[in-house]
Design an enzyme around this catalytic site. Structure first.
Site, PDB file in Angstrom:
ATOM      1  CB  ALA A 139       2.978  -8.282  16.119  1.00 30.75           C
ATOM      2  CD  GLN A 168       1.796  -6.714   9.217  1.00 32.45           C
ATOM      3  OE1 GLN A 168       2.839  -6.451   8.446  1.00 32.45           O
ATOM      4  NE2 GLN A 168       1.452  -5.959  10.490  1.00 32.45           N
ATOM      5  CG  ASP A 205       8.021  -4.429  11.681  1.00 32.69           C
ATOM      6  OD1 ASP A 205       8.744  -5.404  12.019  1.00 32.69           O
ATOM      7  OD2 ASP A 205       6.820  -4.568  10.908  1.00 32.69           O
ATOM      8  CB  CYS A 213      12.771 -15.818   7.652  1.00 33.43           C
ATOM      9  SG  CYS A 213      12.025 -15.872   5.865  1.00 33.43           S
ATOM     10  CB  CYS A 243       8.964 -10.890   6.538  1.00 28.19           C
ATOM     11  SG  CYS A 243       9.062 -12.666   6.271  1.00 28.19           S
ATOM     12  CB  VAL A 253       1.408   8.886  18.558  1.00 27.68           C
ATOM     13  CG1 VAL A 253       2.247   9.800  19.167  1.00 27.68           C
ATOM     14  CG2 VAL A 253       0.767   7.999  19.608  1.00 27.68           C
ATOM     15  CB  ALA A 260       5.558 -11.870  13.885  1.00 23.79           C
ATOM     16  CB  ALA A 261       9.924 -14.720  14.798  1.00 27.75           C
TER      17      ALA A 261
HETATM   18  C1  LIG Z   1       3.799 -10.308   3.592  1.00 35.11           C
HETATM   19  C2  LIG Z   1       4.729 -10.352   4.863  1.00 35.11           C
HETATM   20  C3  LIG Z   1       5.126 -11.478   5.365  1.00 35.11           C
HETATM   21  C4  LIG Z   1       5.644 -11.848   6.420  1.00 35.11           C
HETATM   22  N1  LIG Z   1       6.104 -12.916   7.025  1.00 35.11           N
HETATM   23  C5  LIG Z   1       6.505 -13.161   8.303  1.00 35.11           C
HETATM   24  C6  LIG Z   1       7.021 -14.331   8.906  1.00 35.11           C
HETATM   25  O1  LIG Z   1       6.833 -15.493   7.776  1.00 35.11           O
HETATM   26  N2  LIG Z   1       7.692 -14.547   9.886  1.00 35.11           N
HETATM   27  C7  LIG Z   1       7.423 -13.576  10.840  1.00 35.11           C
HETATM   28  O2  LIG Z   1       8.021 -13.630  12.021  1.00 35.11           O
HETATM   29  N3  LIG Z   1       7.132 -12.206  10.319  1.00 35.11           N
HETATM   30  C8  LIG Z   1       6.603 -12.153   9.008  1.00 35.11           C
HETATM   31  N4  LIG Z   1       6.187 -10.810   8.829  1.00 35.11           N
HETATM   32  C9  LIG Z   1       6.569  -9.577   9.735  1.00 35.11           C
HETATM   33  C10 LIG Z   1       5.675  -9.166  10.734  1.00 35.11           C
HETATM   34  O3  LIG Z   1       4.278  -9.446  10.224  1.00 35.11           O
HETATM   35  C11 LIG Z   1       5.925  -7.863  11.161  1.00 35.11           C
HETATM   36  O4  LIG Z   1       7.287  -7.864  11.625  1.00 35.11           O
HETATM   37  C12 LIG Z   1       5.242  -7.600  12.496  1.00 35.11           C
HETATM   38  O5  LIG Z   1       3.804  -7.736  12.339  1.00 35.11           O
HETATM   39  C13 LIG Z   1       5.605  -6.254  12.858  1.00 35.11           C
HETATM   40  O6  LIG Z   1       4.815  -5.920  14.073  1.00 35.11           O
HETATM   41  P1  LIG Z   1       4.794  -4.540  14.700  1.00 35.11           P
HETATM   42  O7  LIG Z   1       3.798  -4.441  15.842  1.00 35.11           O
HETATM   43  O8  LIG Z   1       6.105  -3.826  14.796  1.00 35.11           O
HETATM   44  O9  LIG Z   1       3.983  -3.622  13.339  1.00 35.11           O
HETATM   45  P2  LIG Z   1       2.463  -3.894  13.032  1.00 35.11           P
HETATM   46  O10 LIG Z   1       2.074  -5.211  13.235  1.00 35.11           O
HETATM   47  O11 LIG Z   1       2.554  -3.494  11.568  1.00 35.11           O
HETATM   48  O12 LIG Z   1       1.817  -2.921  13.716  1.00 35.11           O
HETATM   49  C14 LIG Z   1       1.846  -1.503  14.030  1.00 35.11           C
HETATM   50  C15 LIG Z   1       0.583  -0.837  14.305  1.00 35.11           C
HETATM   51  O13 LIG Z   1       0.749   0.487  14.703  1.00 35.11           O
HETATM   52  C16 LIG Z   1       0.086   1.288  14.559  1.00 35.11           C
HETATM   53  N5  LIG Z   1       0.425   2.643  14.033  1.00 35.11           N
HETATM   54  C17 LIG Z   1       1.159   3.331  13.375  1.00 35.11           C
HETATM   55  N6  LIG Z   1       1.434   4.240  13.222  1.00 35.11           N
HETATM   56  C18 LIG Z   1       0.862   4.650  14.435  1.00 35.11           C
HETATM   57  C19 LIG Z   1       0.878   5.907  15.158  1.00 35.11           C
HETATM   58  N7  LIG Z   1       1.411   7.214  14.839  1.00 35.11           N
HETATM   59  N8  LIG Z   1       0.256   5.947  16.271  1.00 35.11           N
HETATM   60  C20 LIG Z   1      -0.378   4.764  16.717  1.00 35.11           C
HETATM   61  N9  LIG Z   1      -0.553   3.551  16.078  1.00 35.11           N
HETATM   62  C21 LIG Z   1       0.348   3.611  15.153  1.00 35.11           C
HETATM   63  C22 LIG Z   1      -0.560   0.606  13.162  1.00 35.11           C
HETATM   64  O14 LIG Z   1      -2.060   1.054  13.064  1.00 35.11           O
HETATM   65  C23 LIG Z   1      -0.528  -1.022  13.494  1.00 35.11           C
HETATM   66  O15 LIG Z   1      -1.595  -1.390  14.101  1.00 35.11           O
HETATM   67  C24 LIG Z   1       5.843 -10.651   7.365  1.00 35.11           C
HETATM   68  C25 LIG Z   1       5.059  -9.357   7.030  1.00 35.11           C
HETATM   69  C26 LIG Z   1       4.649  -9.323   5.889  1.00 35.11           C
HETATM   70  C27 LIG Z   1       4.068  -7.825   5.444  1.00 35.11           C
END
Ligand SMILES: Cc1cc2nc3c(=O)[nH]c(=O)nc-3n(C[C@H](O)[C@H](O)[C@H](O)COP(=O)(O)OP(=O)(O)OC[C@H]3O[C@@H](n4cnc5c(N)ncnc54)[C@H](O)[C@@H]3O)c2cc1C
Lengths: 439, 130
Positions: free
Chosen positions: A49, A79, A339, A382, A201, A114, A349-350
């Site tokens: 995200a 997610q 995250d 949330c 979340c 990475v 995500a928000a």
């Molecule tokens: C069950 C559940 C319910 C949720 N409900 C909500 C909700 O209602 N509202 C809300 O806003 N949020 C919600 N979330 C949270 C939200 O989905 C996450 O906060 C968000 O997806 C985080 O985004 P991100 O890009 O930080 O991580 P992610 O979307 O997890 O993406 C991380 C990416 O990094 C990649 N990666 C990992 N390690 C490496 C590396 N070493 N090198 C290169 N790439 C790498 C992974 O492959 C992945 O594609 C929920 C999550 C879950 C699991």
């Protein structure tokens, strides 16, 4: 959130359809700002995200920059939809798409993880050993789920013998639904846990509890079941006013609570869970257990110089960034969003909707040789489902203040259908628009 | 918090409905334009047609609620506060107004088309007899 007050004057049709657009994942497109010309090399680690939203915003903001995104994974998971799969409301496919669909034109995708972050040498090294130098780095790797930290637990167990865990992916979410559905037919003891780490979340464990309770009730089997929510500390939610509201709702639904219970082991054969508590280990028999694993920064981040070296975020390796600018406190050309960022709130995500424009603005300013005053206030949101058909639109900031997007219209601590409507139809399109840099 | 940007709103709606958004927008524009054209041409409101349209509108309002219940996997029995009832009223109202206007326009158009075809038909018959 004074500016949002204008919303109540807007017609309610908009509110109904685009509530989440403005509220739970809000913000304006950065379209009106003139492009910054540059030859800067920008590396984004992670195409989740945060990484995709950052790539889209940077591509729109910069002219001539070389933007490289690294991620081994081809699939993209929405997610927040895992919760709806685990509630029996959506199919697996609802949450699955392809990263390639959201990558803006002109951005390179290196399909590798990475393996090493080298902020001194200003480069990242991929798993195959390729070094990619950068002028600016955005760490957006999300977090890793440490199922192994719970003795006896592994991902393969999810969906079997009453073990639920929607976090592990779409299949796990579906397996979780099968467990919950069986439990709603048969009853027994349902135990709902949450880890003693930062987590994405933090409302999700509560949602799963409420949803299961409602399924039992709807099938006329509520009296056959006992539900226990095991909190890791003395609260049900990190924001005190929300915690108190959840406590009242749990009481209303007959959900028991156990505080300072941290799951450390499960015995799937005997259906026995072990918790550490201030009074020593406690064993609890279950028929259904919702396991939410400890969460940490991914290994490559933890092994790098990027994490905090003192304070509460050190142990799990969260990246040491300034909470307002998301800029690394020791390496000013490094930012962390999503995250993996070591900030006190914001693992939703928000939050990313608010974090990414701030980080991008600071990078653009640095490139242009100016400064930026953009700041992230910890906005986290949330839509807390409290039963099928109703949710509370809980939004807050670093200071535990409630920051409602629709003050005086959508009450944050009230169980409302309008909030459920947002969660079910507006949140995913808003999320996808965010990935494209449009929301 | 930033303002609710109309472009963001559009982007989200587009993400939500895809091509259906343009289809719906096209339908709305088409029925409004037809409605206006019918009114301009007749320079009066046909009350019989209006009543039929209102009946269709009432059903359309409920149709909109059923559709909303379907896409949100819930129903209006889930309403929990005044804003929910307001939203339900707005959805019903939009469904009702939309279908009533479309129904009125369609009926007007039908009459119009019949009148266009009839003189042409008469003229053709006259030619044959001549
Ligand atoms: C069950 C559940 C319910 C949720 N409900 C909500 C909700 O209602 N509202 C809300 O806003 N949020 C919600 N979330 C949270 C939200 O989905 C996450 O906060 C968000 O997806 C985080 O985004 P991100 O890009 O930080 O991580 P992610 O979307 O997890 O993406 C991380 C990416 O990094 C990649 N990666 C990992 N390690 C490496 C590396 N070493 N090198 C290169 N790439 C790498 C992974 O492959 C992945 O594609 C929920 C999550 C879950 C699991």
């Amino acid at each position: 959130m004074g500016e949002a007050h204008g919303l109540k004057r807007r017609d309610l049709f908009k509110l109904g359809l685009a509530a989440a657009a403005a509220g739970t994942l809000p913000g304006g497109a950065a379209a009106s700002v003139p492009k910054v010309a540059t030859k800067a090399r920008i590396v984004i680690a992670g195409a989740g995200a945060a990484g995709l939203a950052a790539a889209s915003r940077l591509a729109a903001r910069l002219d001539g920059a070389r933007i490289t995104v690294l991620d081994k994974r081809k699939q993209h998971f929405y997610q927040p939809g895992f919760t709806l799969i685990a509630a029996g409301l959506k199919p697996r496919e609802y949450t699955v798409s392809a990263n390639a669909d959201y990558l803006p034109r002109g951005v390179d995708w290196v399909q590798e993880a990475v393996a090493e972050f080298d902020p001194e040498g200003k480069k990242v090294v991929t798993e195959s050993g390729e070094a990619i130098p950068y002028d600016y780095l955005i760490v957006a790797t999300g977090l890793s789920l440490d199922y192994g930290a719970i003795a006896g637990m592994s991902r393969e167990l999810i969906g079997k013998d009453g073990i639920c865990s929607a976090y592990a992916g779409p299949d796990a979410a579906m397996g979780t639904w099968h467990c919950i559905s069986r439990f709603a037919d048969e009853g027994g003891v349902g135990v709902f846990t949450r880890p003693n780490t930062e987590m994405k979340c933090a409302g999700a464990p509560l949602k799963h509890t409420f949803i299961t309770e409602d399924h039992l009730r709807r099938r006329g089997n509520r009296s056959k079941a006992e539900i226990l929510y095991a909190a890791n500390n003395k609260a049900l939610f990190s924001v005190p006013i929300v915690s108190e509201k959840v406590r009242m709702l749990f009481e209303d639904r007959g959900i028991r609570t156990a505080y300072e219970h941290v799951l450390t082991a499960i015995d799937p054969g005997r259906k026995l869970a072990t918790f550490t508590t201030p009074g020593g280990p406690v064993e609890i028999k279950y028929d259904l257990i919702n396991v939410i694993p400890p969460m940490r920064a991914p290994q490559a981040v933890r092994n790098s110089p990027l994490p905090w070296t003192a304070g509460p975020f050190t142990a799990d390796g969260w990246v040491e960034v300034d909470p307002a600018t998301l800029r690394h406190r020791r390496y000013p050309d490094v930012f962390a969003v999503g995250d993996v960022a070591g900030v006190p709130k914001g693992k939703t995500a928000a939050s990313i909707k608010w974090q990414v424009p701030v980080a991008v603005d600071h990078i653009a300013a640095a490139i242009a040789g100016t400064t930026s005053s953009s700041a992230y206030d910890g906005y986290t949101s949330c839509p807390l489902i409290t039963r099928l058909g109703r949710a509370m639109l809980v939004e807050f900031d670093y200071r535990n203040n409630l920051t409602p997007s629709f003050p005086h219209v959508v009450a944050p601590l009230e169980e409302l259908w309008v909030t459920w409507v947002m969660k079910t139809i507006a949140l995913k399109p808003t999320y996808l628009a965010m990935l494209r840099g449009l929301a | 918090m930033k303002e609710l940007d109309p472009l963001v709103f559009l982007a989200v709606l587009h993400e939500m409905m895809g091509a259906l958004l343009w289809l719906l927008a096209g339908l709305a524009v088409l029925s409004l334009a037809t409605f206006a054209a019918v009114l301009l041409r007749e320079r009066s409101v046909s009350s019989a047609r209006l009543i039929r349209s209102e009946v269709v509108g009432v059903l359309g309002g409920f149709g909109a609620l059923v559709l909303m219940a379907y896409v949100t996997v819930s129903g209006f029995t889930d309403a929990g506060g005044p804003i929910d009832w307001l939203l339900i009223a707005v959805i019903w109202g939009l469904g009702a107004a939309g279908t009533a206007i479309a129904a009125y326009a369609a009926q007007g158009l039908a009459v119009w088309l019949r009148q266009i075809r009839r003189p042409a038909g008469l003229a053709a018959r006259r030619e044959r007899t001549a």
